[in-house]
Design a protein around this motif. Structure first.
Motif, PDB file in Angstrom:
ATOM      1  N   ARG A   6       1.139  -0.887   0.172  1.00 54.84           N
ATOM      2  CA  ARG A   6      -0.087  -0.049  -0.263  1.00 54.84           C
ATOM      3  C   ARG A   6       0.655   1.057   0.274  1.00 54.84           C
ATOM      4  N   PHE A   7       0.229   2.058  -0.825  1.00 59.85           N
ATOM      5  CA  PHE A   7       0.940   3.604  -0.686  1.00 59.85           C
ATOM      6  C   PHE A   7       0.048   4.719  -1.453  1.00 59.85           C
ATOM      7  N   ASN A   8       0.504   5.769  -0.809  1.00 56.73           N
ATOM      8  CA  ASN A   8      -0.190   6.827  -1.951  1.00 56.73           C
ATOM      9  C   ASN A   8       1.134   7.998  -1.808  1.00 56.73           C
ATOM     10  N   LEU A   9       0.746   8.412  -3.270  1.00 54.73           N
ATOM     11  CA  LEU A   9       2.240   9.125  -4.054  1.00 54.73           C
ATOM     12  C   LEU A   9       1.483  10.683  -3.393  1.00 54.73           C
ATOM     13  N   ALA A  10       0.972  10.941  -2.485  1.00 52.98           N
ATOM     14  CA  ALA A  10       0.494  11.995  -2.504  1.00 52.98           C
ATOM     15  C   ALA A  10       0.933  12.349  -0.858  1.00 52.98           C
ATOM     16  N   ASP A  11       1.794  11.402  -0.407  1.00 50.90           N
ATOM     17  CA  ASP A  11       2.018  11.416   1.113  1.00 50.90           C
ATOM     18  C   ASP A  11       2.253   9.614   1.176  1.00 50.90           C
ATOM     19  N   PRO A  12       4.219   9.641   0.909  1.00 53.11           N
ATOM     20  CA  PRO A  12       4.405   8.354   1.525  1.00 53.11           C
ATOM     21  C   PRO A  12       4.543   7.922   2.614  1.00 53.11           C
ATOM     22  N   GLU A  13       4.309   8.669   3.508  1.00 55.71           N
ATOM     23  CA  GLU A  13       4.248   7.394   5.020  1.00 55.71           C
ATOM     24  C   GLU A  13       2.474   6.546   5.220  1.00 55.71           C
ATOM     25  N   GLU A  14       1.615   7.306   4.324  1.00 51.16           N
ATOM     26  CA  GLU A  14       0.426   6.759   4.611  1.00 51.16           C
ATOM     27  C   GLU A  14      -0.325   5.206   4.869  1.00 51.16           C
ATOM     28  N   GLY A  15       0.692   4.774   3.393  1.00 49.34           N
ATOM     29  CA  GLY A  15       0.818   3.114   3.103  1.00 49.34           C
ATOM     30  C   GLY A  15       1.233   2.225   4.281  1.00 49.34           C
ATOM     31  N   ARG A  16       2.330   2.828   4.880  1.00 52.31           N
ATOM     32  CA  ARG A  16       3.139   2.655   5.447  1.00 52.31           C
ATOM     33  C   ARG A  16       2.485   2.004   7.610  1.00 52.31           C
ATOM     34  N   GLY A  17       1.531   3.492   7.271  1.00 49.02           N
ATOM     35  CA  GLY A  17       1.160   3.816   9.012  1.00 49.02           C
ATOM     36  C   GLY A  17      -0.124   2.826   8.567  1.00 49.02           C
ATOM     37  N   ALA A  18      -0.977   2.686   7.510  1.00 44.01           N
ATOM     38  CA  ALA A  18      -1.957   1.624   7.748  1.00 44.01           C
ATOM     39  C   ALA A  18      -1.518   0.019   7.423  1.00 44.01           C
ATOM     40  N   TYR A  19      -0.329   0.158   7.179  1.00 45.65           N
ATOM     41  CA  TYR A  19      -0.106  -0.703   7.247  1.00 45.65           C
ATOM     42  C   TYR A  19       0.273  -1.694   8.855  1.00 45.65           C
ATOM     43  N   LEU A  20       0.719  -0.360   9.352  1.00 47.97           N
ATOM     44  CA  LEU A  20       1.288  -0.690  11.012  1.00 47.97           C
ATOM     45  C   LEU A  20      -0.575  -0.581  11.674  1.00 47.97           C
TER      46      LEU A  20
ATOM     47  N   ASP B  42      -3.467  -1.816  10.456  1.00 52.16           N
ATOM     48  CA  ASP B  42      -3.555  -3.128  10.231  1.00 52.16           C
ATOM     49  C   ASP B  42      -3.257  -4.256   8.571  1.00 52.16           C
ATOM     50  N   HIS B  43      -2.861  -5.264   8.743  1.00 55.88           N
ATOM     51  CA  HIS B  43      -2.767  -5.980   7.586  1.00 55.88           C
ATOM     52  C   HIS B  43      -3.397  -7.117   7.765  1.00 55.88           C
ATOM     53  N   ILE B  44      -3.178  -8.074   6.082  1.00 51.41           N
ATOM     54  CA  ILE B  44      -3.440  -9.397   6.691  1.00 51.41           C
ATOM     55  C   ILE B  44      -1.825  -9.730   6.937  1.00 51.41           C
ATOM     56  N   PRO B  45      -2.246 -10.920   8.203  1.00 50.47           N
ATOM     57  CA  PRO B  45      -1.482 -12.017   8.905  1.00 50.47           C
ATOM     58  C   PRO B  45       0.041 -12.443   8.147  1.00 50.47           C
ATOM     59  N   GLY B  46       1.264 -12.081   8.992  1.00 47.30           N
ATOM     60  CA  GLY B  46       2.439 -12.536   8.629  1.00 47.30           C
ATOM     61  C   GLY B  46       2.529 -11.723   6.858  1.00 47.30           C
ATOM     62  N   ALA B  47       2.472 -10.282   6.901  1.00 46.94           N
ATOM     63  CA  ALA B  47       2.394  -9.906   5.758  1.00 46.94           C
ATOM     64  C   ALA B  47       3.550  -9.046   6.120  1.00 46.94           C
ATOM     65  N   VAL B  48       4.780  -8.860   5.319  1.00 48.09           N
ATOM     66  CA  VAL B  48       5.369  -8.160   5.424  1.00 48.09           C
ATOM     67  C   VAL B  48       5.126  -6.723   4.589  1.00 48.09           C
TER      68      VAL B  48
ATOM     69  N   ASP C 227      -2.478  -5.801  13.738  1.00 44.73           N
ATOM     70  CA  ASP C 227      -1.258  -4.986  14.006  1.00 44.73           C
ATOM     71  C   ASP C 227      -0.520  -5.913  13.835  1.00 44.73           C
ATOM     72  N   HIS C 228      -0.109  -6.828  14.429  1.00 45.21           N
ATOM     73  CA  HIS C 228       1.459  -7.215  14.372  1.00 45.21           C
ATOM     74  C   HIS C 228       1.931  -7.477  13.812  1.00 45.21           C
ATOM     75  N   ARG C 229       3.171  -6.705  14.047  1.00 48.69           N
ATOM     76  CA  ARG C 229       4.238  -6.986  13.142  1.00 48.69           C
ATOM     77  C   ARG C 229       5.680  -8.710  13.333  1.00 48.69           C
ATOM     78  N   PRO C 230       5.195  -9.384  11.383  1.00 46.92           N
ATOM     79  CA  PRO C 230       5.827 -10.431  12.287  1.00 46.92           C
ATOM     80  C   PRO C 230       7.090 -10.127  12.291  1.00 46.92           C
ATOM     81  N   VAL C 231       7.982 -11.918  13.202  1.00 44.96           N
ATOM     82  CA  VAL C 231       9.462 -11.275  12.812  1.00 44.96           C
ATOM     83  C   VAL C 231      10.117 -11.703  11.583  1.00 44.96           C
ATOM     84  N   THR C 232      10.727 -11.235  11.253  1.00 46.50           N
ATOM     85  CA  THR C 232      11.236 -11.416   9.627  1.00 46.50           C
ATOM     86  C   THR C 232      12.451 -12.196   9.705  1.00 46.50           C
ATOM     87  N   ILE C 233      12.778 -13.061   9.030  1.00 44.29           N
ATOM     88  CA  ILE C 233      13.520 -13.968   8.825  1.00 44.29           C
ATOM     89  C   ILE C 233      14.778 -13.367   7.376  1.00 44.29           C
ATOM     90  N   PRO C 234      15.554 -13.099   7.745  1.00 42.90           N
ATOM     91  CA  PRO C 234      16.155 -12.333   5.694  1.00 42.90           C
ATOM     92  C   PRO C 234      16.878 -13.922   5.349  1.00 42.90           C
TER      93      PRO C 234
END
Length: 282
Positions: free
Chosen positions: A26-40, A42-48, A135-142
């Motif tokens: 998710r992203f918004n050209l007019a507000d580049p941080e909007e998509g990240r805020g929306a992700y924080l 809520d998002h689909i479980p497990g999504a990065v 709203d849980h951020r998954p633990v990401t294994i690089p």
């Protein structure tokens, strides 16, 4: 599976399978941080989360457009940090009609990664269906991502100049994916010049979808693109190489084999003062 588009229900049935990576774009050209805020929120479980400017584009320079195609090595590093490897099955989603999810899909194709898909309709449809969110951020294994770039999927400025000048004789067709008023040069809010590349035809990317944001069926897409020859090379562009990607996705869905992206698109074309500009209809 040849169809690059999957339904929310398809993803729901597989969301905890090993090797699957769900990417929120998710992203918004007019507000580049909007998509990240929306992700924080809520998002689909497990999504990065993958950010258009930070992860899916290179830094802006004099040429290359507003969202330059990133260097394959740097892109691979971003994907690896998100836990994506060459063996991952990646499903991308956004809430903007697949606009940014298809950018990730195309970049993965460019890196030689075929197991990449876009979720139809997007996040709002997922929530409206009552599917799980968190709203849980998954633990990401690089992961280690080994790119196998396919430069033949990317068209450069010199080729575009030749195709524009030669027209049908070049054997290729240029598709401008922007709204018709921007193509005609009547309304330009993003770039310094209005109009289109001479010789390009206009297929607005949103016309590949229904009013509810779902992609049209293969039959409907074949009708939509009926003026194009599937045996000819097709090069899609837009303002900055993002909204052309849904057209590339739709063309692949109906069997076009020779689809390329002009990565810098209109914003790159007009960065060269000597390049001609056309207005009105083709």
């Amino acid at each position: 599976m040849n169809d690059p588009i999957v339904t929310p229900r398809w993803l729901l049935a597989r969301m905890y399978e090993p090797g699957l990576v769900i990417a929120d774009c998710r992203f918004n050209l007019a507000d580049p941080e909007e998509g990240r805020g929306a992700y924080l929120r809520d998002h689909i479980p497990g999504a990065v989360y993958l950010h258009l400017d930070e992860d899916l584009s290179a830094p802006v320079r004099e040429h290359g457009g507003r969202h330059p195609v990133p260097d394959p090595g740097l892109l691979a590093a971003s994907l690896g940090r998100a836990g994506i490897s060459r063996s991952s099955l990646v499903v991308a989603y956004d809430d903007q009609g697949g606009l940014y999810a298809s950018r990730l899909w195309w970049l993965l194709q460019y890196l030689g990664h075929e197991r990449a898909y876009v979720m139809d309709q997007g996040y709002s449809a997922w929530k409206a269906a009552g599917f799980p969110v968190t709203d849980h951020r998954p633990v990401t294994i690089p992961a280690s991502y080994e790119p196998a770039p396919r430069p033949e999927l990317l068209a450069e400025i010199g080729e575009i100049r030749t195709i524009s000048a030669e027209g049908a004789a070049s054997g290729a067709i240029l598709i401008d994916s922007r709204a018709n008023d921007r193509y005609r040069g009547e309304n330009e809010t993003m770039d310094k010049k209005a109009g289109h590349i001479p010789g390009a035809v206009n297929y607005f990317w949103k016309d590949t979808q229904h009013a509810d944001g779902s992609y049209k069926s293969a039959e409907e897409l074949n009708e939509h693109f009926s003026g194009l020859d599937k045996d000819r090379e097709v090069i899609v562009y837009c303002g900055s190489g993002v909204s052309a990607c849904p057209n590339a996705l739709a063309l692949k869905r109906i069997g076009f084999k020779k689809v390329r992206l002009y990565g810098g698109s209109w914003s790159d074309w007009i960065s060269y003062e000597e390049n001609p500009v056309a207005t009105g209809e083709a």
